[in-house]
Design an enzyme around this catalytic site. Sequence first.
Site, PDB file in Angstrom:
ATOM      1  N   GLU A 130       0.806  -1.217   0.000  1.00 41.05           N
ATOM      2  CA  GLU A 130       0.000   0.000   0.000  1.00 41.05           C
ATOM      3  C   GLU A 130       0.846   1.277   0.000  1.00 41.05           C
ATOM      4  O   GLU A 130       0.702   2.135   0.872  1.00 41.05           O
ATOM      5  CB  GLU A 130      -0.944  -0.015   1.221  1.00 41.05           C
ATOM      6  N   TRP A 155      -1.293 -11.495   0.957  1.00 40.05           N
ATOM      7  CA  TRP A 155      -2.415 -11.046   1.800  1.00 40.05           C
ATOM      8  C   TRP A 155      -3.638 -10.660   0.980  1.00 40.05           C
ATOM      9  O   TRP A 155      -4.762 -10.794   1.435  1.00 40.05           O
ATOM     10  CB  TRP A 155      -1.983  -9.886   2.700  1.00 40.05           C
ATOM     11  N   TYR A 213      -7.334 -12.880   8.251  1.00 37.40           N
ATOM     12  CA  TYR A 213      -7.292 -11.551   8.870  1.00 37.40           C
ATOM     13  C   TYR A 213      -8.191 -11.606  10.108  1.00 37.40           C
ATOM     14  O   TYR A 213      -9.416 -11.486  10.014  1.00 37.40           O
ATOM     15  CB  TYR A 213      -7.739 -10.478   7.871  1.00 37.40           C
ATOM     16  N   GLU A 235      -6.482  -1.457  14.270  1.00 34.86           N
ATOM     17  CA  GLU A 235      -7.171  -0.161  14.177  1.00 34.86           C
ATOM     18  C   GLU A 235      -8.301  -0.073  15.206  1.00 34.86           C
ATOM     19  O   GLU A 235      -8.502   0.957  15.850  1.00 34.86           O
ATOM     20  CB  GLU A 235      -7.772   0.026  12.778  1.00 34.86           C
TER      21      GLU A 235
HETATM   22  C1  ACM Z   1      -1.986  -5.188   4.650  1.00 31.69           C
HETATM   23  O1  ACM Z   1      -3.007  -5.668   5.167  1.00 31.69           O
HETATM   24  N1  ACM Z   1      -1.970  -3.934   4.240  1.00 31.69           N
HETATM   25  C2  ACM Z   1      -0.787  -5.991   4.477  1.00 31.69           C
END
Ligand code: ACM
EC number: 3.2.1.52
Length: 636
Positions: A343, A409, A435, A487
Site C-alpha cells: 500500500e 495477503w 485476517y 485499528e
Molecule cells: C496489509 O493488510 N496492508 C498488508
Amino acid sequence: MNKILSTFICALISTSAYAQSDVNLGIIPAPVSITKNNGNFVLDKTVVLKATGAEGAKMSELLNAFIVTKAGFSLREVRDLQANQKAIVITSVGADQLPEEGYNIKVTPNQILLTGKGAGLFYAVQSAMQMLPEKVNDKINIPAVSITDYPRFKYRGTMLDVSRHFFPISFIKKYIDQLAYYKINTFHWHLTDDQGWRLEIKKYPKLTAVGSSRNGTIIGHYPGIGNYLNEVKGFYTQNEAKEIVKYAAERYITVIPEIELPGHASAAIASYPELSCFPDRDTFVSDKTAWAGSKKGKQVQQTWGVFDDIFVPSENTFTFLENILDEVISIFPSKYIHIGGDEAPKTYWKESAFCQNLMKEKGLKDEHELQSYFIQTIEKHLNEKGRSIIGWDEILEGGLAPNATVMSWRGEAGGIAAAQQNHDVIMTPGSMGLYIDHKQSNSPDEPVTIGGFAPYQKVYAYDPIPKVLTTEQGKHVIGVQANLWTEYIKTPEKAENHAFPRLLALSEIAWSPVSRKDLKNFTEDRLPVHLAKMDKAGINYWVPTAIGQSDKALTGGEFTIDLKAPVAGAKIYYSLDESRPSENAFLYSAPFKVSVPQGEKRTLKTIVIVPSGRRSVVIETLLNNGAPDVKTEVKK
Ligand code: ACM
C-alpha cells in the site's frame, strides 16, 4: 455436597469427559498419528521424572511445574531408574531420526516417554500437558498411546500490529505463551506504521520522541464521528524488545520485526520530514472529520487508511533506513526482516521531480519499478548482513527482489505468482479467514471491527497450498499466518477476543496434515476443553455460540432443537419470545421440540455463558411455518 463443590466437580467431570473420548486426546494442533494401546499410565505421587541433558532438565522443570498445578503434587526427579520404576522420561536419545521440530510420545502402563530435541522436545511437553486429563482421587489416568508428530509447515506465524494501538510487554509475553502452547513458532511484530513508531532507534531518537504518539483516534468505525482527544502513545526500548526476543526464543518462537517501507511511513516522516518527497507539505489526511488536518506540518496519522506521503527514494533515505535496520538486526536475530512494501501510493513519486529524474537515470519505466528499486536496495543491504527480506505481495509489482519471500495477503494470487517464480511464500489471505481483525459472527453484538467475516471455521477450512501450484511450486509455500491489525483493537482484552479461538484453528492448519483435519472433532471435542482452560487462565477469548444451532432460517412446523455447549462447563440459555436471552431465560438441558402453527414463526435466540461469566454474542434462528413477509436469508 455443597453447591459450590458439586458445581466444581461437575465442571471437572465434564472437562475430562470431553478429553477422554476424544480421538486426538485433546491435543491442538492434532498430531500426525495417535495409536491407542492397552491399559493406562496412572500418574500419582509415586511416579518419578527422569530427564537427560540440559535441554531435558529444562523441559522436566516445565512439565513438573505443570503437574503441580494439575495434580497438586510434584514428581521426584531422579538420575537413574530402578527396575520397573514408574516414570516419565524426557530424552533426546533417538531424536536425531525425527523430522525437524518433531517428537514422539509413548505411554505404557509403566512409563511415559517423551522423545525430541530442541523445539521437538518442547512440543512433546506441550502435547503431554494438553493430553493430561483431570485428576480423580489424587490420580490422573492417562491412556496408553503412541504419538508420532511433526509439523506440516516450518513457518507457523501470527502478526500483531502494535502501531495502530500499543500493547504492553506484559501482554506480549502472555500472548507468546499461548502461541507456544499451540506450536506457533513465529511472532511477526508490526512495529511501525502511519499511526505510531514503536521501537527505540538510538541513532534517530525523534522516531520515538515524536513518532510514537498521536493526539487522538477516531471514535467508531471509519470515518468516525470525531475523535478521542486523549493521546495514544508508547514504544518498546531496545532492551524491552530484546527481552521479548529472549522470552520468545525460550519458547521456540522467532520474532520477526516489521519496519514498513516505503509506505505506511507517516510516523517516521512526522519525525524526520526530510524523508518525504515534499518536506514542506502539511500531512494529508484522507478522512473527512473536522478535527483531522487542523494542524500544520507533518503529523502522525490519527485515523486509518493509506497515505500518499511515502519515503522519498533518496540516498539520504537509504542511509537512514539502513542505519535503522542495522540497529534492528542487532536486536532481532531472525533470519527474516519484514520490510512491509504494501500500500505505497505512487502519487507523490509521480509529482516529484527528484523521483522522475531518478527513474530516468536508473532506466526505470514506471513508479512500480521505482518501488522495486527501493525494495531491492534495502534487500541488498540486509542480504549483505546475512538476513533475508519478507514483503507483502505488492513487492511483486515492478519485479521481485532476487531473494525475497512474499507474504500473500490480497488473496492467494500474489503467493501463487511468487511460488511460480520460485520464491518462498507465506500465505495470509484476508479473504480466506486469515485476517483475524475481521468479525467472528454476524450478530449485532459483535464489537466494532474493520469489517470482513472470518469465523474460526473459515480459518480452519483454509488450505495454504493453492491447488493450482505444482508439487514443486507448492514446496515454496513455507507456511501460513494470521494477522491481527489493531485499528479497532485498543486493549489487550479485545486483542485476545480476536485471537482466540481463531489462532487455535490456525495452529491446526499450520501444523497438522490435511488428512487429520476434522472440524467436528475440533469444535465439539477439543475446543471446549481448551476454552475452559483459557477461561480459568483469564484469557478473554471469543465464546463460540451454541453448537448445533442453525445459522440459516428453518422452515416447517416441528423443529427439534438439539444443542451442545461449545465450552466445557458452559450453559446455554434460550428464548422463543423475541426477548434477549440471559441467565433469566430458559436453561437448555436436553433436546426439545418447538411447534410452530401454520402461518406463524418463532425465533430461537441463544446465548452461551461460561463458568467465568464470559458470554457469547446472541444468535438467532428463524423457525418459519409460512409466516407472511418473513425474509428467510441467513440470520445469525
Ligand atoms: C496489509 O493488510 N496492508 C498488508
